[in-house]
Design a protein around this motif. Sequence first.
Motif, short mmCIF file in Angstrom:
data_model
loop_
_atom_site.label_atom_id
_atom_site.label_comp_id
_atom_site.label_asym_id
_atom_site.label_seq_id
_atom_site.Cartn_x
_atom_site.Cartn_y
_atom_site.Cartn_z
N ARG A 138 -13.37 -5.91 -27.85
CA ARG A 138 -12.16 -5.17 -28.17
C ARG A 138 -10.92 -5.80 -27.54
N THR B 299 -14.44 -5.51 -38.18
CA THR B 299 -13.65 -5.98 -37.04
C THR B 299 -13.04 -7.36 -37.27
N GLN C 173 -12.26 -16.22 -30.83
CA GLN C 173 -13.31 -15.20 -30.90
C GLN C 173 -14.69 -15.85 -30.97
N TYR D 195 -9.73 -8.74 -30.45
CA TYR D 195 -9.62 -8.54 -31.90
C TYR D 195 -8.41 -9.23 -32.49
#
Lengths: 612, 252
Positions: A88, A32, A98, A91
């Motif tokens: 999600r 990811t 993040q 991303y």
Amino acid sequence: MDFVVVQALTGLAGASSLFLVAAGLTVIFGVTRVVNFAHGSLYMLGAYIGWSILTRLPRDPAWFAAGVLLAALATAALGALLEMGLLRRIYRAPELLQLLATFGVVLMVQDAALYLWGPDELTLPRPPWLRGFVAVAGSRFPLFDLVLIGVGPLVLGLLWLLLARTRFGVLLRAATQDREMVAALGVDQTVLFTVVFALGAGLAGLGGVLSLPDGSANLHIDLDVITDAFVVVVVGGMGSLPGAFLAALLIGELQAFGIVLLPKITLVLVFLVMAVVLVFRPHGLLGRPQAVARGAAEALALVRPAVPALRWLGLAVLALALAAPLFAGPYLLSVLTEMLVAVLFAASLHFMMGPGGMASFGHAAWFGIGAYAAALATHALAAPMPAGLLLAPLAAGAAAGLFGWFIVRLSGVYLAMLTLAFAQIVWAVVFQWDAVTGGDNGILGVWPARWAGDPRVYYLLALALCGGAAMLLRRVLYAPFGYALRATRDSPLRAEAIGLHAGRIRLAAFALAGAAAGLAGGVFAYAKGSVFPTYIAVGHSVDALVAVLLGGVQTIAGPVVGALAYTALFDALLTTSFWRFKLGAFIVLLVLFFPAGIAGAAQRLWERGRPA
Amino acid sequence: MSVLAVSGLGKSFGAVRAVDGVSFAVAAGEMLALIGPNGAGKSTCFNMLNGQIRPETGRILLGGRDITGLPPRRVWRLGVGRTFQITATFASMSVRENVQAALLSFHRRVWRWWRPARGYFAAEADALLDQVGMRAQGDRAAGVLAYGDLKRLELAIALANGPTLLLMDEPTAGMAPAERVALMALARRLAGERGIAVLFTEHDMDVVFGVADRILVLDRGRVIAEGDGVAIRADARVRAVYLGSGATSGGH
Ligand SMILES: Nc1ncnc2c1ncn2[C@@H]1O[C@H](COP(=O)(O)OP(=O)(O)OP(=O)(O)O)[C@@H](O)[C@H]1O
Ligand SMILES: [Mg+2]
């Protein structure tokens, strides 16, 4: 010789635990590209959930194993929820956002665990079979540790089988190497990512529950574990499973022998190993360079001089700040002084992370070094306050210059991780070096000189120093050096091709930012009259990050606005219960809905309808 | 004497021999085209010439001085300007500021902390932008430029150090045919007026034959032909590579 064998085995057991957490982290990152700060929280949840399950089950080995698996599965399910609810959605966000969002989760989970399981450490009553020993080289070695030694390679083997022998594994490997290709194959990435995240979370949970027999479930393990896991993953190479295993062995053995031979400096040793590995292999032992750093070139706002309206606003704020001693009482003045410190702290971080492109997760290190330098100058050297305030930026700048030498050659996540690791080292040194730093108790009685004892005088001094330094940093950004710094961020290739020595420029910026943070720390030390290791803790680094992002990283006024807003918010939250949860939720919402920050949003409003 | 003299240049990536024993020279005022199919090793040659990649074999002499293995910033100081196949500019700066940044570095004014950078070399930057026809766009953000304009900006940046050697890796990619001709005519003029040695790659053969004094053809890292337009057009091996008979081109 026997000692060596036993320590080596202890190291192997430690390596297994490290590998379990690091494996999950690295698998999640590989697919990811998210560095999951909350991985330690999943580990902690695994431990707590495992405790709740295992204390309710019969105590023989079969039930124990079943309980362990159940706890891992429960953590995996929580991981899946976390992925669907938050990950999600981010991303495509820059790495830093993040990291920050997942740090918000760390805060939320801490308070959730406090609410559910209470503040006390929870230990597992150990049945006899768990307390068994075997004879190894003439000494007694815990049976459970021997089991642990087996678990690491077993999990590595299972993961390898999963990757090499199943369709899921093929997809996973493909996704690690080339995400677009997997998308082109028509595979539902959404499900793949969720499953991967759940797998990683399950591994963390497994690590957590397996830590119970030798340790306990408590509210600190999340940050302890994540620091170790970051070190292992970075040393091994982000995204590489064999790399994580190798690094876990290296770090596990280093810790096992270090604890016995050089107990005080084990952490420093670990950091040194990490620094050396990264200097020679900037992508870790077995890592590969990442294709392209995301969000690097696109969406960079031009830096223009402030429009007249903004200048007037700035002057008005300055006039108000200067007039504050006329109407504000001592308490308000001390709050305002803290705000000034926060402004400079945020501005110094912004300097290196906005225009410099070097996002640091350990900026509190320089703040703390400045604060301790001032405090030690006052105490050990009996130096007058001005000398302390001079020493603060010098010491912090020198330390930043020294460690910057390692740090500035990295970029992106590796740079953030190394700054974090370094801050943890500084914290550990301060915490453990009782004789000089007072350890946990800090240094008290760092009061300002008599002439500055009046809160109004000290406030004005803080305004001159913090406000002045923040203005200087701003000035530098508009000067040729600031342009050169942005050049190295925008396009390292072009910067070198027009004769710029990117390494030197970044190092200078790093040291300057460190010195400014150190000055903020020095001013803070005299304002509070004391210094504590918490000044250097991760939480404090994150304070600066949140302030910068709240204000807006792409605007020059951002850190000022952000620091003011964040300090006000933080002071308001701090007096309420479960403030960590609220702060964490605030950070998550900020990242999700307000990624350009207050100043960024205001700028956009202002520019609407005006030609670019 | 030639401005640039290269001998026996070589570089491999794993099993791929990207550049294999390439030798050539460029004289002042001369335009040398380096052509070849995709993956022939042209960009790798450029990267070795400006120091971005260290050659495994061979020597690079600039004005008689050995510059093999020097880092890009040193090579640039010795008077080598370059443009990139994939443009590299500073997205957070305006067009003029991009050129100013190069000028600041050239005049060694980077380590200045006080006076705003906009005040440095603005006129000089505008003059350079004028040459490439970008002056009117000086205040626009480099991040929003059309591709052809970015290429022009890169050329202005590459000229900022008053180079004796100009390396242009596909300078006209993304431009309309008329623009291509105009840009290469500009390069031609600069080469003539200032005695700049120009080495460039280009996929448009009309452009190549139109402006190049000499052409060097690479295929799979090796020089397979060298000469003027007429000679190259007539060369059987070149025709084979370009007309794509699999046997000689290696099936790219
Ligand atoms: N950094 C690298 N790593 C691995 N292989 C590389 C690298 N750079 C180039 N190559 C390989 O070297 C060979 C030559 O590449 P190069 O980019 O020099 O070709 P080129 O002639 O510029 O092609 P194009 O016309 O497509 O730009 C190619 O096979 C390419 O795949
Ligand atoms: Mg090329």
